[in-house]
Design an enzyme around this catalytic site. Structure first.
Site, short mmCIF file in Angstrom:
data_model
loop_
_atom_site.label_atom_id
_atom_site.label_comp_id
_atom_site.label_asym_id
_atom_site.label_seq_id
_atom_site.Cartn_x
_atom_site.Cartn_y
_atom_site.Cartn_z
N ASP A 96 0.88 -1.16 0.00
CA ASP A 96 0.00 0.00 0.00
C ASP A 96 0.93 1.23 0.00
O ASP A 96 1.79 1.34 0.88
CB ASP A 96 -0.89 -0.01 1.26
CG ASP A 96 -1.99 1.03 1.17
OD1 ASP A 96 -1.68 2.19 0.84
OD2 ASP A 96 -3.16 0.67 1.41
N TYR A 191 -10.10 14.64 -6.36
CA TYR A 191 -9.31 13.89 -7.36
C TYR A 191 -8.61 14.85 -8.31
O TYR A 191 -7.42 14.73 -8.58
CB TYR A 191 -10.23 12.94 -8.13
CG TYR A 191 -9.55 12.20 -9.25
CD1 TYR A 191 -8.85 11.02 -9.01
CD2 TYR A 191 -9.59 12.67 -10.57
CE1 TYR A 191 -8.22 10.33 -10.03
CE2 TYR A 191 -8.95 11.99 -11.60
CZ TYR A 191 -8.27 10.83 -11.33
OH TYR A 191 -7.63 10.14 -12.35
N LYS A 195 -4.54 15.47 -8.93
CA LYS A 195 -3.82 15.28 -10.19
C LYS A 195 -3.06 16.55 -10.58
O LYS A 195 -1.97 16.48 -11.17
CB LYS A 195 -4.78 14.83 -11.29
CG LYS A 195 -5.33 13.43 -11.05
CD LYS A 195 -4.20 12.39 -10.97
CE LYS A 195 -4.70 10.98 -10.78
NZ LYS A 195 -3.61 10.00 -10.72
N ILE A 224 -10.07 6.94 -19.98
CA ILE A 224 -9.64 5.61 -20.44
C ILE A 224 -10.68 4.62 -19.96
O ILE A 224 -11.10 4.68 -18.79
CB ILE A 224 -8.31 5.18 -19.80
CG1 ILE A 224 -7.29 6.33 -19.76
CG2 ILE A 224 -7.72 3.98 -20.53
CD1 ILE A 224 -6.11 6.05 -18.85
#
Ligand SMILES: NC(=O)c1ccc[n+]([C@@H]2O[C@H](COP(=O)([O-])OP(=O)(O)OC[C@H]3O[C@@H](n4cnc5c(N)ncnc54)[C@H](O)[C@@H]3O)[C@@H](O)[C@H]2O)c1
Length: 287
Positions: A96, A191, A195, A224
């Site tokens: 992890d 998120y 990024k 994707i």
């Protein structure tokens, strides 16, 4: 003041002549990763696993790092193919990326076994869709812990080994087009912020580690179709039709479309590239 302009008649400087590869028997040798050792985080499945396969095909020996107890069935097929068809190896290490001690120990052990460390593709990441007004601090911290600190600590662990062996190396962090734009109709503030942080992190790591001949770049994919995205489509089926309309190519991408970018960034083909973001999003963020 007179300015001299080079013409086609001008002699080619000796340094340039020496660099010409005309007559070389190998085909684009700068893309080869033969003999290199590369770690890929998040390689139990999805984009990370596809990148691992490309690295194997380019000749690298690969260590897949992921938190899953068992990698996906495709991993074992790839392991067999590596040995039987490609003359190389891929191994799995359960890690992890939030467990910094385990991460460092595992990467140091890999470097000790191989006597080198040449590359990293950091693809481990999580995604959560929650409106900003409802986002809890705990969930935001988890997002940043995996997607930013986890990526940072993975790069640091690998860089320490690269520096120990003194051969330099190349690191590609998987960011996203969402580090550059806010996605229309996809509600994931933490998120997207994570990024953007990955893109900025890469520039800073590149600036500190260039002196060790370690290059650090990011790849910023568009949408994707992976397990992560399939899960979203089950919840919001209309996105299957909506998302392709948001880029210039009118379709979503597949993991295979990032293979070339990874080999380019990890190999000597990009030897003068560092601190850059390679955005590959079908033109999404250019519109
Ligand atoms: N799918 C897309 O549309 C898309 C677009 C742009 C960027 N990305 C990025 O590409 C990367 C791969 O995404 P994917 O779509 O293949 O997702 P995925 O969920 O299929 O794969 C991510 C992998 O990371 C692993 N992982 C998650 N947390 C971890 C942790 N704490 N420690 C170790 N491993 C951990 C998961 O177990 C999984 O195997 C991610 O960084 C993602 O943000 C994906």
């Amino acid at each position: 003041m007179s300015v001299s302009i080079a013409t086609s008649e001008a002699p080619v400087p000796a340094t340039v002549q020496r660099d010409l590869c005309l007559g070389s028997k190998s085909r684009m040798p700068e893309f080869s990763l033969a003999g290199k050792v590369v770690c890929v985080s998040g390689a139990a499945r999805g984009l990370g696993l596809t990148q691992a396969e490309a690295l194997l095909e380019a000749g690298a020996k690969v260590y897949a790092l992921d938190r899953l107890e068992e990698p996906s069935p495709e991993f074992w097929e790839l392991q067999k193919r590596a040995v039987e068809e490609l003359g190389t190896e891929i191994h799995y290490r359960r890690i992890d990326v939030r467990d910094t001690e385990l991460l460092n120990n595992a990467i140091e052990a890999i470097a000790n076994t191989e006597g080198r460390m040449d590359g990293l593709v950091a693809a481990a990441g999580i995604q959560q869709e929650t409106p900003a007004l409802e986002y809890s601090a705990k969930d935001a911290n988890t997002m940043f812990e995996v997607n930013v600190t986890g990526v940072f600590m993975t790069a640091q662990a690998v860089a320490k080994q690269m520096i120990r062996f003194g051969n330099g190396g190349s690191i590609a962090l998987i960011a996203s087009m969402s580090g550059t734009v806010a996605n229309r109709g996809l509600i994931c503030p933490a998120y997207n912020a994570s990024k953007a942080a990955v893109i900025q992190l890469a520039r800073n790591l590149a600036s500190e580690w260039g002196q060790f001949n370690i290059r650090v770049n990011t790849i910023s994919p568009g949408y994707i179709v992976t397990a992560m995205v399939e899960k979203l489509f089950e919840q919001y089926p209309e996105r299957r039709d909506e998302w392709p309309k948001q880029n210039m190519l009118g379709r979503l991408s597949t993991p295979n479309e990032y293979r070339g970018a990874t080999i380019f960034l990890l190999s000597d083909a990009s030897s003068f590239m560092t601190g850059s973001d390679l955005r590959m999003d079908g033109g999404h963020a250019a519109w």
